[in-house]
Design an enzyme around this catalytic site. Structure first.
Site, short mmCIF file in Angstrom:
data_model
loop_
_atom_site.label_atom_id
_atom_site.label_comp_id
_atom_site.label_asym_id
_atom_site.label_seq_id
_atom_site.Cartn_x
_atom_site.Cartn_y
_atom_site.Cartn_z
N ASP A 84 -14.50 79.45 -38.38
CA ASP A 84 -13.88 80.55 -39.16
C ASP A 84 -12.07 80.87 -38.86
O ASP A 84 -11.81 80.75 -37.72
CB ASP A 84 -14.58 81.85 -38.63
CG ASP A 84 -14.30 83.24 -39.43
OD1 ASP A 84 -13.87 83.02 -40.62
OD2 ASP A 84 -14.52 84.11 -38.69
N HIS A 85 -11.48 80.75 -39.94
CA HIS A 85 -10.08 81.00 -39.71
C HIS A 85 -9.25 80.05 -38.85
O HIS A 85 -8.73 80.26 -37.80
CB HIS A 85 -9.74 82.50 -39.28
CG HIS A 85 -9.88 83.46 -40.29
ND1 HIS A 85 -9.00 83.76 -41.44
CD2 HIS A 85 -10.89 84.39 -40.41
CE1 HIS A 85 -9.90 84.59 -42.25
NE2 HIS A 85 -10.53 84.94 -41.57
N ASP A 105 -7.27 77.92 -42.45
CA ASP A 105 -6.55 79.06 -42.90
C ASP A 105 -5.15 78.83 -42.73
O ASP A 105 -4.50 79.09 -41.98
CB ASP A 105 -7.03 80.47 -42.10
CG ASP A 105 -6.38 81.57 -42.78
OD1 ASP A 105 -5.30 81.52 -43.65
OD2 ASP A 105 -6.62 82.51 -42.04
P1 13P Z 1 -15.48 91.72 -40.51
O1 13P Z 1 -14.71 92.23 -39.56
O2 13P Z 1 -15.67 92.68 -41.66
O3 13P Z 1 -17.16 91.66 -40.14
O4 13P Z 1 -15.11 90.42 -41.28
C1 13P Z 1 -15.57 89.30 -40.54
C2 13P Z 1 -14.66 87.98 -41.30
O5 13P Z 1 -14.46 88.20 -42.44
C3 13P Z 1 -14.64 86.74 -40.51
O6 13P Z 1 -13.99 85.94 -41.09
#
Ligand code: 13P
Length: 288
Positions: A84-85, A105
Site C-alpha cells: 500500500d502506497h 505511489d
Molecule cells: P482509511 O484511513 O480511510 O482507512 O484509508 C486507508 C487507505 O486508504 C490505505 O491506503
C-alpha cells in the site's frame, strides 16, 4: 495460494462491486481479515504499508506469515498480498519478496517522473505476474493535527497513467485517509465520472474508505470504483473493543491477562467489521 489482484478486480469492475483492501498490522489483523473473507466467501486484498512491513519485521516475513496462515486456516477464497502506497524502492523490494500485488505511489513526483517510474515498476511486476496500482493526485489526510482536503486528480493525467497498462488506478476525488472532518465536502462524483471516461473504463481505487457514508460508497462503485482501501475503521473497532475489555476489568478476572484472551475481543471486532464491509461493497459471495 496467494494470487495477483488483477483478475479479482477486473471481475469486480465487470460485476459492479468492489473488493476491500484491508490493511494488516500483525498476526491478529491478518487472521481476522482472512477469516472474514472465508466466512462470507469474498475475494480479499491484504494491504501492507511500508511502516507496517517494517513493524512485521520485513516483507518476506509478511509473505511467509500470510502463506502459512492461509494454508493453516484452509482459506479457499482468492487472497492478494498488496503493498500500500509503495515508494519506488519499496515496490521493487516487495516484488522480490513475493508480494502478489503492489501499489507504486508516485503522486508526489512531477507527472513525467511519476510516468517514468510507474513504467519501470509495471514492467518489472508484470514480468512476474504481479498486479500494479498507480496513483494520480494526492489523497488528503491528517498530519500534526491538520487535516488537508484530498486533491482532485487531473482526468487527463489519469488517462495517461492508465494507458501505461496499470491494473487499477488510485485517483484523488476528495477522499482522505484517517477520520473525515465534520466539514468534509464528500466525494466528487463529477470528477470520478470524468476520470472513468478518460481512463477508458479502467478499474478505479478508492483510498480513505473508512467513514464514507454507504450511499456515497454505492455511487462510487456504480461509477467505476472496484477496490476500496480500509485501515482506520479496523483500528478504531479494535481499540474500542480492547478498551471495553480492560475498562470492564476482564483482564483482572482469572487469566484474563493472557494475550490470547486480551486480544480476542479486538480481533473479533475486526472480523465482524470486515464481514459487514464485504457485504456493503458487494464482494460477499463472489468467491463461491
Ligand atoms: P482509511 O484511513 O480511510 O482507512 O484509508 C486507508 C487507505 O486508504 C490505505 O491506503
Amino acid at each position: 495460494m496467494l494470487v495477483s489482484a488483477k483478475e479479482m478486480i477486473e471481475k469486480a469492475h465487470e460485476g459492479h462491486y468492489a473488493v476491500g483492501a484491508f490493511n494488516i498490522n500483525n498476526m491478529e489483523w491478518t487472521k481476522a481479515i482472512l477469516m472474514a473473507a472465508e466466512e462470507c466467501k469474498s475475494p480479499v486484498m491484504l494491504g501492507v504499508s511500508e511502516g507496517a512491513g517494517k513493524y512485521m519485521c520485513g516483507y518476506k516475513n509478511v509473505v511467509a506469515m500470510v502463506k502459512e496462515m492461509h494454508d493453516f486456516l484452509g482459506i479457499t477464497v482468492p487472497v492478494a498480498v498488496h503493498l500500500d502506497h509503495g515508494s519506488f524502492e519499496g515496490a521493487k523490494a516487495c516484488i522480490e519478496a513475493g508480494f502478489t500485488s503492489v501499489m507504486f505511489d508516485g503522486s508526489h513526483y512531477d507527472f513525467e517522473e511519476n510516468v517514468e517510474k510507474s513504467k519501470e515498476i509495471l514492467a518489472l511486476a508484470h514480468s512476474k505476474g504481479i498486479s500494479v496500482e498507480c496513483e494520480v493526485g494526492g489523497i488528503g489526510g491528517t498530519e500534526d493535527g491538520v487535516t488537508s482536503n484530498g486533491e482532485l486528480a487531473d482526468p487527463e493525467e489519469c488517462g495517461k497513467i492508465a494507458a501505461l497498462g496499470v491494473d487499477f488506478l488510485a485517483a484523488g476525488i476528495g477522499n482522505i485517509h484517517g477520520k473525515y472532518p465534520a466539514d468534509w465536502k464528500g466525494l466528487n462524483f463529477d470528477r470520478l465520472a470524468e476520470i472513468q471516461k478518460s481512463t477508458a473504463g479502467k478499474p478505479l481505487v478508492l483510498h480513505g474508505g473508512s467513514g464514507i457514508p454507504s450511499d456515497q460508497i454505492a455511487k462510487a462503485i456504480s461509477l467505476g470504483v472496484s477496490k476500496i482501501n480500509v485501515n482506520t475503521e479496523l483500528q478504531l473497532v479494535f481499540a474500542d473493543a480492547t478498551r471495553k475489555y480492560i475498562e470492564a476489568g476482564k483482564d483482572l478476572e482469572g487469566k484474563g491477562y493472557d494475550p490470547r484472551k486480551l486480544l480476542a475481543p479486538g480481533t473479533k471486532a475486526i472480523q465482524e467489521k470486515v464481514v459487514a464491509m464485504m457485504k456493503e461493497f458487494g464482494s460477499a459471495g463472489k468467491a463461491e
